[in-house]
Design an enzyme around this catalytic site. Structure first.
Site, short mmCIF file in Angstrom:
data_model
loop_
_atom_site.label_atom_id
_atom_site.label_comp_id
_atom_site.label_asym_id
_atom_site.label_seq_id
_atom_site.Cartn_x
_atom_site.Cartn_y
_atom_site.Cartn_z
N SER A 64 -17.43 -1.15 6.85
CA SER A 64 -18.19 -1.19 5.59
C SER A 64 -18.54 -2.60 5.11
CB SER A 64 -17.43 -0.48 4.48
OG SER A 64 -17.77 0.87 4.52
N LYS A 67 -22.11 -3.14 5.00
CA LYS A 67 -22.96 -2.58 3.93
C LYS A 67 -23.65 -3.70 3.13
CE LYS A 67 -20.70 1.95 3.36
NZ LYS A 67 -19.88 2.16 4.51
N TYR A 192 -26.76 3.93 11.23
CA TYR A 192 -25.61 3.64 10.36
C TYR A 192 -24.33 3.54 11.19
CZ TYR A 192 -21.85 4.45 7.02
OH TYR A 192 -20.67 4.34 6.30
N TYR A 243 -14.38 -0.34 -2.92
CA TYR A 243 -14.36 1.10 -3.19
C TYR A 243 -13.81 1.37 -4.59
CZ TYR A 243 -14.14 0.72 1.95
OH TYR A 243 -14.33 0.38 3.26
N VAL A 261 -13.06 -0.39 6.64
CA VAL A 261 -11.86 0.26 7.18
C VAL A 261 -11.42 -0.33 8.52
CG1 VAL A 261 -12.18 2.43 5.92
CG2 VAL A 261 -13.13 2.19 8.22
N1 GLU Z 1 -17.90 3.79 9.50
C1 GLU Z 1 -17.08 4.12 8.37
C2 GLU Z 1 -17.50 5.44 7.78
O1 GLU Z 1 -18.66 5.66 7.68
C3 GLU Z 1 -17.16 3.05 7.36
C4 GLU Z 1 -16.20 3.28 6.24
C5 GLU Z 1 -15.68 2.04 5.63
O2 GLU Z 1 -15.44 1.02 6.24
O3 GLU Z 1 -15.49 2.15 4.41
O4 GLU Z 1 -16.71 6.25 7.44
#
Ligand code: GLU
Length: 310
Positions: A64, A67, A192, A243, A261
């Site tokens: 993430s 992002k 993604y 988060y 994560v």
């Molecule tokens: N590839 C992970 C997912 O889509 C990313 C989640 C993350 O790092 O928060 O669940």
């Protein structure tokens, strides 16, 4: 400012003493294989000097943290108006892959670009007819910022994500049903998953963070994104980057940051003409944030007195 290398070393060894360390993400099978004891950090100062400790040159899955790059590229490719017409900018109290708010909120829009639903929508705004074209735009962006030509995505992690990605597929198809997500849904999802699987080091994260501190400029002085985007990123990272743990993180660390994560955290400091920090510790707390990463940043910002709220 204290001696940075000495401070990083001290904080790092204090963190190694901590008893509780969290758990490696296991819902993506390939991530469960990562050694939970890895731990590293890098800090880059305004003039490009890099300070590192532990596994700071070890590659790990960006997850993430990507992002932030997805949002930059979505704005570069499609403009603010289109992107923020479909994604809100509000913090969340739900988990990163929550579906609930998409139905409960009247406009059905994801709460922010840094939860999965929001990042999937932003991915739809990255140019490219294929998932490979979209992921390559993100890889080029990271190469342009970091100067690291080795950036690529890990095919095993990508396949692991794609084959276990039911939750993300649900989010995408739900958003398609409400008109929030448009385009070829399978292409967007595939892009993604590939983007989440991009591999970086703490050093790369520190350099990306520095470009955000430096209003979009890379180390060679080239403008990669605008100062308006950089300011927005810092604000959104502050409010939504960790988060549903963003509030507590603001108190403990107080830097605009983004976690993943895979165990990475990227933090931006405006002190000292700008600094970038990248931390990696794959064991996560219950919110999905690196346990040792947060501990390290809390101690470091306290030692250096660089919390935004100091
Ligand atoms: N590839 C992970 C997912 O889509 C990313 C989640 C993350 O790092 O928060 O669940």
């Amino acid at each position: 400012m204290k001696n940075i290398q000495n401070t990083i070393d001290k904080v790092y060894y204090e963190c190694l003493e901590l008893k509780q360390k969290g758990e490696v993400a296991s819902y993506i099978p390939e991530l469960a294989k990562v050694d939970p004891n890895l731990f590293g950090a890098a800090l880059i100062t305004s003039n490009g000097t890099i300070y590192g400790i532990g596994d700071y040159q070890k590659k790990f899955s960006m997850q993430s943290v990507s992002k932030v790059c997805i949002l930059i590229q979505a704005i570069l490719d499609s403009g603010h108006e289109k992107v923020f017409k479909k994604v809100n900018i509000e913090p969340t109290s739900s988990s990163f892959n929550s579906i609930a708010n998409l139905e409960l909120k009247e406009d059905n829009k994801p709460l922010n670009p840094f939860i999965n639903a929001g990042a999937i929508v932003c991915t739809s705004f990255i140019k490219g007819d294929t998932s490979e074209e979209k992921v390559q735009r993100i890889i080029s962006l990271i190469k342009n910022i970091t100067g690291n030509d080795d950036i690529t995505y890990d095919k095993n992690v990508y396949q692991s994500e794609a084959s276990t990605g039911s939750r993300n597929k649900s989010l995408a198809y739900y958003m398609n049903s409400t008109g929030v997500l448009e385009g070829d849904i399978e292409v967007i999802l595939d892009a993604y998953f590939k983007i989440c699987s991009i591999e970086v080091t703490c050093e790369d994260l520190a350099k990306i963070a520095l470009s955000i501190a430096h209003n979009g400029m890379n180390l060679n002085g080239f403008s990669i994104f605008s100062s308006i985007v950089a300011k927005e990123l810092r604000a959104i990272m502050c409010l939504c980057g960790m988060y549903d743990g963003s509030g507590e993180f603001a108190l403990r660390v107080g830097l605009p940051s983004k976690s993943g994560v895979g165990g990475g955290i990227m933090s931006v400091s405006l002190d000292n003409d700008g600094m970038g920090i990248g931390v990696f510790g794959p064991s996560l707390d219950s919110k999905g944030n690196s346990y040792l990463g947060i501990a390290f940043l809390e101690k470091l910002t306290t030692e250096l007195g660089i919390s935004l709220f100091e």
